[in-house]
Design a protein around this motif. Structure first.
Motif, PDB file in Angstrom:
ATOM      1  N   HIS A  37     -12.412  52.534  77.658  1.00  6.22           N
ATOM      2  CA  HIS A  37     -12.298  52.111  79.049  1.00  6.22           C
ATOM      3  C   HIS A  37     -11.521  50.811  79.168  1.00  6.22           C
ATOM      4  O   HIS A  37     -11.923  49.784  78.625  1.00  6.22           O
ATOM      5  CB  HIS A  37     -13.698  51.949  79.674  1.00  6.22           C
ATOM      6  N   ASN A  38     -10.393  50.897  79.858  1.00  5.20           N
ATOM      7  CA  ASN A  38      -9.619  49.710  80.208  1.00  5.20           C
ATOM      8  C   ASN A  38      -9.333  48.825  78.988  1.00  5.20           C
ATOM      9  O   ASN A  38      -9.496  47.608  79.048  1.00  5.20           O
ATOM     10  CB  ASN A  38     -10.403  48.910  81.255  1.00  5.20           C
ATOM     11  N   LEU A  39      -8.908  49.449  77.913  1.00  2.00           N
ATOM     12  CA  LEU A  39      -8.721  48.725  76.652  1.00  2.00           C
ATOM     13  C   LEU A  39      -7.354  48.048  76.608  1.00  2.00           C
ATOM     14  O   LEU A  39      -6.321  48.680  76.839  1.00  2.00           O
ATOM     15  CB  LEU A  39      -8.844  49.707  75.481  1.00  2.00           C
ATOM     16  N   SER A  40      -7.380  46.745  76.308  1.00  2.00           N
ATOM     17  CA  SER A  40      -6.131  46.020  76.063  1.00  2.00           C
ATOM     18  C   SER A  40      -6.259  45.317  74.719  1.00  2.00           C
ATOM     19  O   SER A  40      -7.335  44.837  74.376  1.00  2.00           O
ATOM     20  CB  SER A  40      -5.868  44.972  77.152  1.00  2.00           C
ATOM     21  N   ILE A  41      -5.165  45.279  73.980  1.00  2.00           N
ATOM     22  CA  ILE A  41      -5.181  44.614  72.672  1.00  2.00           C
ATOM     23  C   ILE A  41      -3.963  43.707  72.553  1.00  2.00           C
ATOM     24  O   ILE A  41      -2.852  44.105  72.903  1.00  2.00           O
ATOM     25  CB  ILE A  41      -5.177  45.660  71.537  1.00  2.00           C
ATOM     26  N   TRP A  42      -4.225  42.513  72.078  1.00  2.00           N
ATOM     27  CA  TRP A  42      -3.146  41.542  71.880  1.00  2.00           C
ATOM     28  C   TRP A  42      -3.008  41.198  70.397  1.00  2.00           C
ATOM     29  O   TRP A  42      -4.004  41.067  69.687  1.00  2.00           O
ATOM     30  CB  TRP A  42      -3.471  40.235  72.606  1.00  2.00           C
ATOM     31  N   TYR A  43      -1.757  41.037  69.960  1.00  2.00           N
ATOM     32  CA  TYR A  43      -1.478  40.370  68.680  1.00  2.00           C
ATOM     33  C   TYR A  43      -0.990  38.981  69.061  1.00  2.00           C
ATOM     34  O   TYR A  43       0.146  38.839  69.515  1.00  2.00           O
ATOM     35  CB  TYR A  43      -0.369  41.081  67.905  1.00  2.00           C
ATOM     36  N   GLY A  44      -1.809  37.983  68.921  1.00  2.00           N
ATOM     37  CA  GLY A  44      -1.427  36.659  69.417  1.00  2.00           C
ATOM     38  C   GLY A  44      -1.222  36.734  70.924  1.00  2.00           C
ATOM     39  O   GLY A  44      -2.130  37.118  71.659  1.00  2.00           O
ATOM     40  N   ASP A  45      -0.005  36.417  71.368  1.00  2.00           N
ATOM     41  CA  ASP A  45       0.277  36.472  72.808  1.00  2.00           C
ATOM     42  C   ASP A  45       0.822  37.821  73.235  1.00  2.00           C
ATOM     43  O   ASP A  45       0.963  38.099  74.420  1.00  2.00           O
ATOM     44  CB  ASP A  45       1.333  35.408  73.176  1.00  2.00           C
ATOM     45  N   LYS A  46       1.160  38.650  72.253  1.00  2.00           N
ATOM     46  CA  LYS A  46       1.836  39.899  72.586  1.00  2.00           C
ATOM     47  C   LYS A  46       0.826  41.004  72.849  1.00  2.00           C
ATOM     48  O   LYS A  46      -0.021  41.306  72.014  1.00  2.00           O
ATOM     49  CB  LYS A  46       2.745  40.315  71.421  1.00  2.00           C
ATOM     50  N   ALA A  48      -0.131  44.606  72.928  1.00  2.00           N
ATOM     51  CA  ALA A  48       0.358  45.857  72.335  1.00  2.00           C
ATOM     52  C   ALA A  48      -0.231  47.072  73.045  1.00  2.00           C
ATOM     53  O   ALA A  48       0.388  48.133  73.088  1.00  2.00           O
ATOM     54  CB  ALA A  48       0.016  45.913  70.848  1.00  2.00           C
ATOM     55  N   ILE A  49      -1.444  46.930  73.596  1.00  2.00           N
ATOM     56  CA  ILE A  49      -2.086  48.016  74.342  1.00  2.00           C
ATOM     57  C   ILE A  49      -2.482  47.450  75.697  1.00  2.00           C
ATOM     58  O   ILE A  49      -3.082  46.377  75.782  1.00  2.00           O
ATOM     59  CB  ILE A  49      -3.329  48.533  73.589  1.00  2.00           C
ATOM     60  N   ASP A  50      -2.119  48.188  76.740  1.00  2.00           N
ATOM     61  CA  ASP A  50      -2.281  47.656  78.087  1.00  2.00           C
ATOM     62  C   ASP A  50      -3.192  48.576  78.914  1.00  2.00           C
ATOM     63  O   ASP A  50      -2.766  49.672  79.315  1.00  2.00           O
ATOM     64  CB  ASP A  50      -0.886  47.523  78.719  1.00  2.00           C
ATOM     65  N   SER A  51      -4.425  48.160  79.115  1.00  2.00           N
ATOM     66  CA  SER A  51      -5.365  48.834  80.025  1.00  2.00           C
ATOM     67  C   SER A  51      -5.414  50.350  79.839  1.00  2.00           C
ATOM     68  O   SER A  51      -5.145  51.109  80.759  1.00  2.00           O
ATOM     69  CB  SER A  51      -4.995  48.559  81.485  1.00  2.00           C
ATOM     70  N   VAL A  52      -5.756  50.768  78.640  1.00  2.00           N
ATOM     71  CA  VAL A  52      -5.815  52.207  78.375  1.00  2.00           C
ATOM     72  C   VAL A  52      -7.222  52.735  78.625  1.00  2.00           C
ATOM     73  O   VAL A  52      -8.201  52.172  78.130  1.00  2.00           O
ATOM     74  CB  VAL A  52      -5.379  52.509  76.927  1.00  2.00           C
ATOM     75  N   THR A  53      -7.319  53.796  79.395  1.00  2.00           N
ATOM     76  CA  THR A  53      -8.584  54.478  79.606  1.00  2.00           C
ATOM     77  C   THR A  53      -8.395  55.931  79.188  1.00  2.00           C
ATOM     78  O   THR A  53      -7.431  56.577  79.611  1.00  2.00           O
ATOM     79  CB  THR A  53      -8.994  54.407  81.086  1.00  2.00           C
ATOM     80  N   LEU A  54      -9.261  56.391  78.291  1.00  2.00           N
ATOM     81  CA  LEU A  54      -9.012  57.694  77.669  1.00  2.00           C
ATOM     82  C   LEU A  54     -10.324  58.193  77.061  1.00  2.00           C
ATOM     83  O   LEU A  54     -11.067  57.427  76.472  1.00  2.00           O
ATOM     84  CB  LEU A  54      -7.964  57.494  76.557  1.00  2.00           C
TER      85      LEU A  54
END
Ligand code: ADP
Ligand code: MG
Lengths: 281, 286
Positions: A37-46, A48-54
């Motif tokens: 649900h609404n997953l976002s992942i950052w590497y530092g400031d970048k 890589a995954i933006d608000s994924v719901t699946l």
């Protein structure tokens, strides 16, 4: 001895949610292994995954496709918290495995990884270990001593990985003495030996020839009877052949998710269609 | 072909030959000292290397025969004491540098280790003299072993770190993905994969300290007899060679040559072992 056998929780019925792109899935009762649900992942400031719901259905193969760098591996690795090995990562949102939040503060990532196994792009049997040791190492280092149990599990895992007949007389030989395709199946057996509930595969065939690839695909088909499988592939034909559901990622976002047949024959999103017909990527 | 072209061709061949000859000469110059040392040791020392040399204590001046068994055994004891200090700290420190720690802290530790590797070995003798010998009012095997161990630490630390960093990340990931704890992964997968390299580093450190004399001068001190108590001075082969070599007696000089030959052969054996180990590694890692 650590008990590696987890009780299977009650089936979870998918709630209807029009905002998520997997509405194709919510027609009848589908058991879910992961609810992201609404997953976002950052590497530092970048990011890589933006608000994924699946939602990932149980006992099925879900493939993740998309151009390289779109976040397929990052998403896959977030399902067993392997992405945390890169320093400086940050997660927002939640991932439920059979209803339990993997990112709850009291959850031990090692336990998550025992329940959610992983097979990598480059086959990586441990070079100092024999074929047999490679399969049983996960149990041994998690405290299992019983020889009989280990031997049974060794045979069972190799049989499930469709490797037993090829290696049963060579269990004491080095794991690295096998061919590329056999090494990858050995890695699958190694992952199966700790009895996970899910198997994640990150482009498991990209270094293999067509015959070895066909064997692994056949194996995936067998395994889904007992396991939930999520596979990243850059090969669209492969996604079409092995998976029941397909998720298309682009620039860190989930663009479209649904039954593989629908995604490939009648995608609802223009970007998906362009990617599948080879217009970009 | 024009004659001008031929001339050029000849000139080029001449230059090529000149460079070949230069490199060959340089190679000979590199190998020659090693050959000379061996030759000299064999000529002067081989005669005195006999059964007595390995079984007898030194004889007083003038008395013929005698050996250096106490120094040979003493050297082995000192190497063991040094290893007890140097191996665990060096290996664990190397593992820490490669697997844990922050980038900045590690860069500093690495720098310190490199500086320590360049410190003249007599300095270690002086340091241990100040810290141990003065405090406990006496030379001892312990002090000598400690001095050798301190020299081993940065050597082993750096080689261990290097070989651990060479272990492909895929093996760490595969192990962690099985739910194996980090420290178990490091011990059972990473260090096991790097074990030949770690052992090679330890052997090279032993070869390096096996011939050290300076750090033992004010620590182990030397002993003409058997050492029965590690808190007492102990003989060591390099020390014995030193004492005998600077003496004015011919028969002691012969014994010193013999000692040097035995020492060089011992270190040579360690290096052969290292070669065997590293060749194996190259053979299996493909
Ligand atoms: N270890 C890392 N450190 C920093 N950025 C990373 C790292 N791994 C991946 N990324 C970035 O995250 C994005 C997604 O990468 P990845 O998940 O590997 O994509 P894919 O598997 O689809 O090719 C990329 O832009 C990549 O540059
Ligand atoms: Mg990838």
């Amino acid at each position: 001895m650590i008990n590696l056998i987890m009780a299977a929780p009650d089936p979870i019925v998918l709630e209807t949610d029009d905002r998520t792109p997997e509405s194709a899935l919510d027609s009848d009762e589908v058991r879910l292994t992961f609810e992201v649900h609404n997953l976002s992942i950052w590497y530092g400031d970048k990011r890589a995954i933006d608000s994924v719901t699946l939602n990932v259905p149980s006992n099925a193969v879900t493939s993740i496709i998309g151009p390289s760098g779109c976040g397929k591996s990052t998403f896959l690795r977030s399902l067993n918290r392997m992405h945390e090995l890169v320093p400086g990562t940050r997660v927002d949102g939640s991932v439920l495995l059979l209803g339990e939040n993997l990112y709850a503060p009291d959850v031990d990532p090692a336990i998550v990884r025992r329940r959610v196994g992983m097979v990598f792009q480059k086959s990586n049997p441990f070079p100092t270990m024999t074929i047999g040791e490679n399969v049983t190492i996960g149990l041994k280092l998690n405290g299992v001593r019983d020889r009989k149990f280990l031997n049974e599990r060794l045979e069972k895992s190799l049989r499930m990985a469709a490797l037993w007949d090829e290696v049963k007389d060579d269990l004491h030989k080095a794991g690295t003495s096998l061919s590329g395709g056999q090494q990858q199946r050995l890695c699958i057996a190694r992952a199966l030996a700790v009895e996970p509930e899910v198997i994640l595969m990150d482009e498991p065939c990209s270094a293999l020839d067509p015959i070895a690839t066909a064997k692994i695909e056949e194996l995936i088909h067998e395994l889904k009877k007992n396991y939930t499988i999520v596979i990243v592939t850059h090969n669209m034909q492969q996604a079409g052949r092995v998976s029941d559901y397909t998720a298309f990622f682009y620039l860190g976002r989930l663009i479209e998710f649904g039954p593989t047949s629908k995604i490939f024959s009648n995608p609802s999103d223009k970007q998906t269609e362009d990617y599948i017909t080879g217009r970009f990527g | 072909m024009h004659s001008k072209d031929k001339d050029r061709h000849r000139w080029r061949k001449f230059k090529s030959g000149l460079v070949s000859f230069g490199t060959l000469a340089a190679a000979v110059l590199v190998i020659a000292p090693l050959g000379l040392v061996f030759f000299h040791l064999l000529v002067n020392g081989a005669g005195a290397v006999n059964w007595d040399f390995f079984t007898q204590l030194p004889k007083p001046v003038g008395a013929p025969g005698g050996g250096m068994v106490n120094a040979i055994v003493g050297s082995l004891e000192l190497l063991a004491l040094g290893s007890a200090v140097g191996i665990p700290i060096g290996v664990l420190g190397g593992v820490y540098l490669a697997e844990y720690g922050s980038a900045r802290g590690n860069a500093m530790l690495r720098f310190i280790a490199d500086v320590l590797n360049g410190v003249p070995s007599i300095t270690w003798g002086v340091v241990v003299y100040g810290l141990v010998v003065l405090r406990f009012k006496g030379f001892s095997a312990y002090a000598g072993g400690l001095a050798l161990g301190l020299i081993m630490i940065p050597l082993i630390l750096r080689t261990t770190e290097e070989v651990i960093l060479l272990v492909p990340n895929g093996y760490r990931e595969a192990s962690l993905a099985l739910g194996i704890a980090r420290w178990k992964t490091i011990v059972n997968v990473v260090m096991k994969t790097a074990s030949k390299g770690i052992i090679t580093g330890i052997l090279l450190a032993l070869a390096r300290i096996g011939g050290e004399t300076a750090p033992l001068l004010f620590t182990a001190f030397g002993n003409r007899f058997w050492n029965h108590d590690l808190s007492q001075p102990i003989a060591a082969l390099p020390l014995q060679i030193f004492t005998y070599a600077i003496s004015p007696y011919d028969d002691w000089h012969r014994q010193a040559w013999a000692g040097a030959l035995v020492l060089v052969m011992g270190i040579f054996c360690i290096n052969v072992l290292v070669r065997i180990l590293t060749r194996d590694r190259a053979g299996t890692s493909t």
